[in-house]
Design an enzyme around this catalytic site. Structure first.
Site, PDB file in Angstrom:
ATOM      1  N   ASP A  13      -3.919  -8.550  -2.439  1.00 50.96           N
ATOM      2  CA  ASP A  13      -5.364  -8.649  -2.688  1.00 50.96           C
ATOM      3  C   ASP A  13      -6.054  -9.645  -1.760  1.00 50.96           C
ATOM      4  OD1 ASP A  13      -4.983  -6.880  -4.905  1.00 50.96           O
ATOM      5  OD2 ASP A  13      -4.216  -8.603  -6.022  1.00 50.96           O
ATOM      6  N   GLY A  15      -7.559  -8.779   0.961  1.00 52.59           N
ATOM      7  CA  GLY A  15      -8.651  -8.108   1.676  1.00 52.59           C
ATOM      8  C   GLY A  15      -8.134  -7.347   2.890  1.00 52.59           C
ATOM      9  N   LYS A  16      -6.888  -6.890   2.826  1.00 57.45           N
ATOM     10  CA  LYS A  16      -6.302  -6.147   3.956  1.00 57.45           C
ATOM     11  C   LYS A  16      -7.058  -4.845   4.207  1.00 57.45           C
ATOM     12  CE  LYS A  16      -2.424  -5.965   1.744  1.00 57.45           C
ATOM     13  NZ  LYS A  16      -2.689  -6.831   0.588  1.00 57.45           N
ATOM     14  N   LYS A  18     -10.177  -4.064   3.892  1.00 56.53           N
ATOM     15  CA  LYS A  18     -11.391  -4.222   4.690  1.00 56.53           C
ATOM     16  C   LYS A  18     -11.041  -4.437   6.165  1.00 56.53           C
ATOM     17  CE  LYS A  18     -14.639  -7.372   6.348  1.00 56.53           C
ATOM     18  NZ  LYS A  18     -15.664  -8.388   6.307  1.00 56.53           N
ATOM     19  N   ASN A  38       0.933   1.287  -6.443  1.00 55.65           N
ATOM     20  CA  ASN A  38       0.639  -0.013  -7.061  1.00 55.65           C
ATOM     21  C   ASN A  38      -0.441  -0.737  -6.263  1.00 55.65           C
ATOM     22  OD1 ASN A  38       2.467  -0.190  -4.945  1.00 55.65           O
ATOM     23  ND2 ASN A  38       3.719  -1.792  -5.851  1.00 55.65           N
ATOM     24  N   GLY A  40      -4.076  -0.908  -4.179  1.00 51.87           N
ATOM     25  CA  GLY A  40      -5.376  -0.299  -4.453  1.00 51.87           C
ATOM     26  C   GLY A  40      -6.396  -0.815  -3.469  1.00 51.87           C
ATOM     27  N   HIS A  41      -7.170   0.091  -2.883  1.00 47.16           N
ATOM     28  CA  HIS A  41      -8.252  -0.388  -2.043  1.00 47.16           C
ATOM     29  C   HIS A  41      -9.460   0.517  -2.173  1.00 47.16           C
ATOM     30  CE1 HIS A  41      -4.908   1.186   0.605  1.00 47.16           C
ATOM     31  NE2 HIS A  41      -5.718   2.208   0.495  1.00 47.16           N
ATOM     32  N   THR A  42     -10.619  -0.124  -2.082  1.00 42.90           N
ATOM     33  CA  THR A  42     -11.869   0.617  -2.165  1.00 42.90           C
ATOM     34  C   THR A  42     -12.409   0.734  -0.754  1.00 42.90           C
ATOM     35  OG1 THR A  42     -12.231  -0.417  -4.294  1.00 42.90           O
ATOM     36  CG2 THR A  42     -14.153   0.595  -3.252  1.00 42.90           C
ATOM     37  N   ARG A 142      21.001   6.085  -4.840  1.00 36.27           N
ATOM     38  CA  ARG A 142      21.221   7.407  -4.213  1.00 36.27           C
ATOM     39  C   ARG A 142      21.040   8.567  -5.178  1.00 36.27           C
ATOM     40  NH1 ARG A 142      26.611   4.878  -1.944  1.00 36.27           N
ATOM     41  NH2 ARG A 142      26.397   4.111  -4.051  1.00 36.27           N
ATOM     42  N   GLN A 224       0.466  -4.866  -0.871  1.00 35.10           N
ATOM     43  CA  GLN A 224       0.821  -6.114  -1.579  1.00 35.10           C
ATOM     44  C   GLN A 224       0.770  -7.288  -0.581  1.00 35.10           C
ATOM     45  OE1 GLN A 224       3.284  -3.285  -2.275  1.00 35.10           O
ATOM     46  NE2 GLN A 224       1.618  -2.731  -3.593  1.00 35.10           N
ATOM     47  N   THR A 300      -6.208  -1.621  -9.231  1.00 25.94           N
ATOM     48  CA  THR A 300      -5.257  -0.712  -9.869  1.00 25.94           C
ATOM     49  C   THR A 300      -5.199  -0.921 -11.379  1.00 25.94           C
ATOM     50  OG1 THR A 300      -3.949  -0.657  -7.859  1.00 25.94           O
ATOM     51  CG2 THR A 300      -2.833   0.047  -9.852  1.00 25.94           C
ATOM     52  N   ASP A 333     -16.468 -17.302   2.347  1.00 21.44           N
ATOM     53  CA  ASP A 333     -17.828 -17.477   1.810  1.00 21.44           C
ATOM     54  C   ASP A 333     -17.790 -17.826   0.316  1.00 21.44           C
ATOM     55  OD1 ASP A 333     -16.778 -14.715   1.904  1.00 21.44           O
ATOM     56  OD2 ASP A 333     -18.471 -14.287   0.568  1.00 21.44           O
ATOM     57  N   GLY A 419     -17.743 -11.430   4.002  1.00 21.84           N
ATOM     58  CA  GLY A 419     -18.292 -10.570   2.951  1.00 21.84           C
ATOM     59  C   GLY A 419     -17.550  -9.252   2.950  1.00 21.84           C
TER      60      GLY A 419
HETATM   61  P1  IMP Z   1       5.163  -3.531  -9.281  1.00 23.09           P
HETATM   62  O1  IMP Z   1       4.931  -3.467  -7.811  1.00 23.09           O
HETATM   63  O2  IMP Z   1       4.267  -2.603 -10.069  1.00 23.09           O
HETATM   64  O3  IMP Z   1       6.607  -3.367  -9.645  1.00 23.09           O
HETATM   65  O4  IMP Z   1       4.754  -4.998  -9.793  1.00 23.09           O
HETATM   66  C1  IMP Z   1       5.497  -6.153  -9.417  1.00 23.09           C
HETATM   67  C2  IMP Z   1       4.566  -7.340  -9.193  1.00 23.09           C
HETATM   68  O5  IMP Z   1       3.784  -7.106  -8.025  1.00 23.09           O
HETATM   69  C3  IMP Z   1       3.566  -7.576 -10.324  1.00 23.09           C
HETATM   70  O6  IMP Z   1       3.362  -8.969 -10.449  1.00 23.09           O
HETATM   71  C4  IMP Z   1       2.306  -6.915  -9.824  1.00 23.09           C
HETATM   72  O7  IMP Z   1       1.152  -7.475 -10.399  1.00 23.09           O
HETATM   73  C5  IMP Z   1       2.398  -7.220  -8.339  1.00 23.09           C
HETATM   74  N1  IMP Z   1       1.676  -6.240  -7.515  1.00 23.09           N
HETATM   75  C6  IMP Z   1       2.045  -4.991  -7.223  1.00 23.09           C
HETATM   76  N2  IMP Z   1       1.140  -4.399  -6.429  1.00 23.09           N
HETATM   77  C7  IMP Z   1       0.194  -5.310  -6.189  1.00 23.09           C
HETATM   78  C8  IMP Z   1      -1.001  -5.304  -5.401  1.00 23.09           C
HETATM   79  O8  IMP Z   1      -1.362  -4.327  -4.730  1.00 23.09           O
HETATM   80  N3  IMP Z   1      -1.726  -6.456  -5.401  1.00 23.09           N
HETATM   81  C9  IMP Z   1      -1.335  -7.563  -6.084  1.00 23.09           C
HETATM   82  N4  IMP Z   1      -0.234  -7.618  -6.828  1.00 23.09           N
HETATM   83  C10 IMP Z   1       0.532  -6.498  -6.876  1.00 23.09           C
END
Ligand code: IMP
Length: 434
Positions: A13, A15-16, A18, A38, A40-42, A142, A224, A300, A333, A419
């Protein structure tokens, strides 16, 4: 310079998304190499808002190839929903490519993710419950399905016949929600997936390497952050993939000498989602204030992110693991109008000063941050004007905050993000592809 990697230096999180969006105008391929939905980006393109998790961000840019590398785990059920979102907005998935070696996230992986978390009790990781860990477990054991399997009916029949009963037994043993599908219904579902994305499945390592041979511009887009790396992160409070520099090689099928630059994206403060040590974490009102000012809520999961001060011990660890050649400091900012800014330069653990991020969770839990205090700066109303005025006209205290980080990490902060919009970026380097 035909290839650039973008990696988060903290716990995700940063800001990759952007920054990828800022740099991908001149890129021909945008390649994801690890993680799954896992992330998420807008992304906002021509006023249209796309909330993407599994699809690489480049997919919404016409004329570019958006590649899901072999190191990614793919949930085709949920990818289908994202594809519909893109198609309904008038876009296309013509540029999507999925590695035939990428592993698939199945419904039972999600169920197992929830069940494993229950077993952990007080040691819960706080996963996104997307089935990421269980899918990677099956890869290593496997017994995973790969995207390429969808193209081979006989192979699918064979694999389903032993994997499905095995998984049903495990779900049963763990007291998880049972899996109602039969061999036939699973095969049928996989046929639908083949109809949806079969034409996108290929050997993406060949594609990426040949594109580099042809001098095309390639972005390797990390998901991540380095501190969630399965080896180098705060294990066991990590994700299950290789988020650091080495993950690019294994997860995209490229050799180390094909990576020309690595941009480490550093949020000007620190956040983390889920459990695990966080030495500079704030609490109470101070944390809530930063969380709200920074809009620190997960794309997410919607969870509020834990917030704290900038931790350069963390950033040094990730810089060493990823080989940052440039830094991009984001959300600086958000720190405006705070009179004094603590920056963590070391930990004190059991009376000793420690400068390298330790492996031991119990040591990290005992660590106290050693801060240097930098002066704050006043905010502004017109970010556009500040960006146009350029780096040298930023408030002096803000420049000192950035340059303090540069000195500590011995790496230039070439990008400063002020921003959420692509235009709200100061680019001290200008040219990235020569
Ligand atoms: P998992 O990837 O769902 O197995 O979660 C393992 C850990 O990574 C947890 O603490 C999640 O909150 C964190 N995590 C997984 N994906 C993200 C992400 O995109 N941003 C921030 N934390 C993440």
């Amino acid at each position: 310079m035909p290839s650039l990697a973008i990696i988060g230096a903290q716990w995700g999180d940063e800001g990759k998304g952007k920054i990828t969006d800022y740099l991908d105008e001149e890129a021909d391929l945008i390649v994801r190499f690890q993680g799954g939905n896992n992330a998420g980006h807008t992304i906002i393109v021509d006023g249209k808002v796309f909330k993407l998790h599994g699809l690489p961000s480049g997919v919404v840019r016409p004329g570019k190839l958006a590649v899901i590398g072999n190191g990614v785990v793919v949930n085709l059920e949920e990818l289908g929903e994202e594809i519909d979102q893109v198609l309904q907005a008038g876009g296309s998935i013509d540029g999507l490519r999925i590695s035939d070696r990428a592993h698939l996230i199945m419904n039972y992986h999600k169920k197992l993710d929830g069940a494993e978390e229950k077993y952990r009790g007080k040691n819960v990781v706080g996963t996104t419950k997307k089935g990421i860990g269980p899918a990677y477990q099956d890869k290593i054991a496997r017994i995973g399905f790969r995207a390429g399997d969808l193209l081979e009916d006989d192979l699918l029949d064979d694999k389903i016949s032993f994997i499905l009963p095995y998984k049903k037994d495990i779900l049963d043993l763990m007291g998880a929600e049972p899996c109602s599908c039969t061999d036939e219904s699973l095969h049928e579902k996989m046929r639908r997936w083949r109809d949806m994305v079969g034409h996108c499945i290929c050997d993406t390592s060949v594609l990426v390497n040949e594109s580099l041979d042809q001098g095309k511009n390639v972005i390797f887009e990390g998901a991540q952050g380095a501190m969630l790396d399965i080896d180098h992160g705060t294990y066991p409070y990590v994700t299950s993939s290789a988020t650091c520099g080495g993950g690019i090689c294994t997860g995209a099928g490229v050799a180390p000498n094909r990576i020309d630059g690595v941009i480490g994206v550093i949020k000007a403060y620190t956040t983390r989602v889920g459990e695990g040590p966080f030495v500079t974490e704030l609490s109470g009102e101070e944390e809530l204030a930063l969380q709200h000012k920074g809009g620190e809520f997960g794309v997410t999961t919607g969870r509020g992110r834990r917030c704290g001060w900038l931790d350069l011990v963390v950033c040094e660890h990730s810089a060493r693991m990823c080989g940052f050649t440039s830094l991009c400091m984001t959300k600086i900012d958000i720190l405006s109008d705070i009179p004094e800014l603590p920056v963590c330069v070391a930990y004190e653990i059991d009376g000793e000063e420690v400068r390298h991020f330790p492996a031991s969770i119990s040591k990290l839990n005992r660590a106290k941050p050693v801060y240097e205090y930098l002066k704050g700066w006043k905010g502004w109303d017109d970010t556009g004007a500040v960006v146009r005025a350029g780096y040298d006209n930023l408030p002096g205290e803000m420049r000192e905050y950035i340059e303090f980080t540069e000195r500590y990490l011995k790496t230039p902060a070439d990008l400063i993000s002020l921003g959420p919009d692509r235009d709200e970026t100061i680019d001290r380097r200008g040219s990235w592809w020569n």
